[in-house]
Design a protein around this motif. Structure first.
Motif, short mmCIF file in Angstrom:
data_model
loop_
_atom_site.label_atom_id
_atom_site.label_comp_id
_atom_site.label_asym_id
_atom_site.label_seq_id
_atom_site.Cartn_x
_atom_site.Cartn_y
_atom_site.Cartn_z
N ALA A 1 -7.11 3.53 -6.92
CA ALA A 1 -7.40 4.43 -5.79
C ALA A 1 -6.75 3.91 -4.52
O ALA A 1 -6.19 4.68 -3.73
CB ALA A 1 -8.91 4.57 -5.61
N ARG A 2 -6.79 2.60 -4.32
CA ARG A 2 -6.18 2.01 -3.12
C ARG A 2 -4.67 2.22 -3.13
O ARG A 2 -4.07 2.57 -2.11
CB ARG A 2 -6.50 0.51 -3.07
CG ARG A 2 -5.85 -0.22 -1.90
CD ARG A 2 -6.08 -1.72 -2.00
NE ARG A 2 -5.56 -2.26 -3.24
CZ ARG A 2 -4.27 -2.53 -3.46
NH1 ARG A 2 -3.37 -2.27 -2.51
NH2 ARG A 2 -3.87 -3.03 -4.61
N ARG A 3 -4.04 2.01 -4.28
CA ARG A 3 -2.59 2.17 -4.37
C ARG A 3 -2.16 3.61 -4.12
O ARG A 3 -1.18 3.86 -3.40
CB ARG A 3 -2.11 1.74 -5.77
CG ARG A 3 -2.17 0.24 -6.02
CD ARG A 3 -1.88 -0.08 -7.49
NE ARG A 3 -1.88 -1.50 -7.76
CZ ARG A 3 -0.82 -2.29 -7.73
NH1 ARG A 3 0.36 -1.77 -7.43
NH2 ARG A 3 -0.90 -3.58 -7.99
N ILE A 4 -2.88 4.55 -4.70
CA ILE A 4 -2.52 5.97 -4.55
C ILE A 4 -2.72 6.41 -3.10
O ILE A 4 -1.89 7.13 -2.54
CB ILE A 4 -3.35 6.83 -5.52
CG1 ILE A 4 -2.95 6.51 -6.97
CG2 ILE A 4 -3.15 8.32 -5.24
CD1 ILE A 4 -3.83 7.15 -8.01
N GLU A 5 -3.82 5.97 -2.49
CA GLU A 5 -4.05 6.33 -1.09
C GLU A 5 -2.99 5.72 -0.19
O GLU A 5 -2.50 6.36 0.75
CB GLU A 5 -5.44 5.88 -0.66
CG GLU A 5 -5.83 6.32 0.74
CD GLU A 5 -7.26 5.96 1.09
OE1 GLU A 5 -7.74 6.39 2.16
OE2 GLU A 5 -7.91 5.25 0.31
N ALA A 6 -2.60 4.47 -0.46
CA ALA A 6 -1.59 3.80 0.35
C ALA A 6 -0.24 4.50 0.25
O ALA A 6 0.58 4.43 1.17
CB ALA A 6 -1.45 2.34 -0.07
N ALA A 7 0.00 5.18 -0.87
CA ALA A 7 1.25 5.91 -1.05
C ALA A 7 1.26 7.25 -0.33
O ALA A 7 2.27 7.97 -0.37
CB ALA A 7 1.52 6.13 -2.54
N GLY A 8 0.14 7.60 0.32
CA GLY A 8 0.11 8.81 1.13
C GLY A 8 -0.57 10.00 0.51
O GLY A 8 -0.59 11.09 1.11
N PHE A 9 -1.17 9.84 -0.68
CA PHE A 9 -1.85 10.96 -1.32
C PHE A 9 -3.30 11.05 -0.83
O PHE A 9 -3.97 10.04 -0.67
CB PHE A 9 -1.82 10.80 -2.84
CG PHE A 9 -0.44 10.82 -3.42
CD1 PHE A 9 0.25 12.01 -3.58
CD2 PHE A 9 0.19 9.64 -3.78
CE1 PHE A 9 1.53 12.02 -4.10
CE2 PHE A 9 1.47 9.65 -4.31
CZ PHE A 9 2.14 10.85 -4.46
#
Length: 387
Positions: A37-45
Motif C-alpha cells: 500500500a505504501r509503495r502504490i501510494e508513493a507512486a501517485g495512485f
C-alpha cells in the motif's frame, strides 16, 4: 509402497510444512499489506485497496490432494484492487519492483477468454519476497517466500467473488438462463470499467481546460497527458526502475518539462500524444543512457547538489528531449547547459540511427566521454563522439 501411500506421505509432509510456517505467514501478511500500500501510494495512485491472505489449512489440503507432486505456490497471496482499470499496469510495475518475479507464472485471465466472450478478468503471477540473502540479478538460485499476486478492478473483483459463490459452490446444475445472466453481467461490468476510465479523463480535462494567468492552458494539456495516459505512466515507472532512484515530487520539473515539450513542437494535446507514441522508445533508451542516477536527474549541472529523484512525467520529458534533439530543434528555454545538451544530442542521434544498440552499453560509453558533473564549461566544451 503403492502410489496411494506415496501420495498420502506427500500430503502429510506438506501439511506439516504448512503448520510449521503458518505463524510466519501470518506475520508476513500484515507486512505485505502495509508495504505494498505504501509503495502504490508513493507512486501517485489514490484509488486502490491491498488485501493479503493466508490460504486456510482446509483449502491448502484440498489443493495438495488434487496434485500431491505439485508445489502449492499460493499459500501466501495478495490482491490489489484498483478502482480504475487504467491504473492496473502501473500498479503491477510497482509491485514487481518489490519481488523477484517468475515471469513464466504471469497470466492475464481475460486473454484466455474467446474474443466474443466476457468473464473473469485478472492478472496473476508469482514472485519471491527476498529474505535478505538474495537480490535480483545474483547468480545463486533465488531464495525467499513465494507470494501469489492478483490485480483486478473493484468491479471485476465483485463479479468474480459472486460468480464463484453462486456458480461453483452450487450443489446442483444451474439453469442455462443463469449462465446467460452471468455472461451479460460480465459484459456490462467490463463496459462499466471502460466508462470509469473515460469519466476520469473527461472530468480532469474539464477541470484543467480553462487557461489561467500563470500558463495553466499549457500546463493543462501536458498535465492531463502525464496523469492519465497509460503509456506515459508506464514509461515513468520503467525509467524509474531502470535508474533505481526514488519517485516523488521534484521542484522545478514543470518549467523544464514544458521547455522540452515546446522544443519538440508538441503545442497541443493531440500533437503530444502522437509525438509520444512515435518517440517514447527512443526516450526510454535516451533516459537510460544519459540520466544521472547520482545527481538531480534534470539539472545535473545547474543544481549538482540535489540528489536524484524521479517524478511523474519523466517519460514525457526524455521522450520530448529525444524528439527535439534528433530534429535539431533549439532547446534554448531549457536550463540544461548547452554543452550537456550537445552531449545528449550525440547520444540521441546515435540511438536513433542504431535502434538495436543497447542503452546500457551506450550509457557506459557515454559516461567515459561525458564532462564530469558540475564542471561543464560551455565555452570550452569539446564535442563527444560515439560512432
Amino acid at each position: 509402497m503403492d502410489a496411494r501411500e506415496q501420495d498420502e506421505q506427500l500430503v502429510a509432509a506438506e501439511l506439516a510444512r504448512y503448520d510449521r510456517e503458518l505463524r510466519r505467514y501470518r506475520k508476513l501478511r500484515s507486512r505485505i499489506e502495509a508495504d505494498f500500500a505504501r509503495r502504490i501510494e508513493a507512486a501517485g495512485f489514490r484509488y486502490f485497496q491491498v488485501t493479503a491472505r493466508v490460504k486456510s489449512r482446509e483449502s491448502f489440503e484440498r489443493k495438495v490432494r488434487r496434485a500431491p507432486d505439485r508445489e502449492v505456490r499460493d499459500i501466501l497471496g495478495v490482491r490489489i484492487i484498483a478502482h480504475f482499470e487504467g491504473d492496473l499496469p502501473g500498479m503491477e510495475q510497482v509491485v514487481r519492483e518489490a519481488l523477484i518475479v517468475d515471469d513464466d507464472s504471469w497470466i492475464d485471465k481475460s486473454a484466455l477468454l474467446p474474443l466474443d466472450a466476457f468473464g473473469y478478468r485478472s492478472v496473476q503471477f508469482v514472485g519471491l519476497l527476498p529474505d535478505g540473502q538474495q537480490a535480483p540479478g545474483d547468480d545463486a538460485e533465488p531464495t525467499g517466500t513465494q507470494l501469489e499476486v492478483q490485480l483486478r478492478t473493484a468491479l471485476s473483483d465483485t463479479w468474480s467473488e459472486l460468480e464463484h459463490d453462486f456458480r461453483y459452490k452450487s450443489a446442483r446444475q444451474l439453469p442455462r438462463e443463469v449462465d446467460r445472466l452471468f455472461a451479460l453481467s460480465a459484459a456490462l461490468l467490463e463496459q462499466a470499467d471502460d466508462n470509469l476510465d473515460l469519466i476520469r479523463r473527461q472530468v480532469e480535462e474539464a477541470r484543467t481546460a480553462a487557461p489561467t494567468g500563470d500558463g495553466g492552458g499549457e500546463r493543462g494539456y501536458i498535465g492531463r497527458f502525464i496523469q492519465y495516459d497509460g503509456d506515459s505512466r508506464s514509461l515513468d515507472q520503467i525509467i524509474t526502475a531502470a535508474l533505481d532512484v526514488p519517485f516523488g515530487a521534484v521542484t522545478g520539473t514543470g518549467r523544464e518539462l514544458r521547455s522540452v515539450v515546446r522544443a519538440a513542437g508538441w503545442l497541443q494535446y493531440d500533437a503530444l500524444a502522437e509525438g509520444f507514441a512515435e518517440y517514447s522508445e527512443l526516450g526510454r533508451r535516451l533516459a537510460i543512457a544519459c540520466a544521472s542516477s547520482t545527481h538531480d536527474i534534470l539539472l545535473t549541472d545547474a543544481e549538482p547538489q540535489r540528489p536524484p529523484r524521479s517524478f511523474r512525467g519523466i517519460g514525457v520529458y526524455w521522450t520530448a528531449m529525444a524528439a527535439a534533439l534528433v530534429a535539431g530543434a533549439s532547446l534554448r528555454e531549457s536550463r540544461v547547459p548547452d554543452g550537456r545538451l550537445a552531449e545528449y544530442g550525440v547520444v540521441a542521434r546515435h540511438l536513433f540511427e542504431h535502434p538495436d544498440a543497447s542503452a546500457l552499453a551506450t550509457r557506459s560509453r557515454y559516461e567515459q566521454a561525458a564532462a564530469p558533473v558540475g564542471t561543464l564549461d560551455d565555452a570550452s566544451f569539446a564535442p563527444i563522439v560515439l560512432d
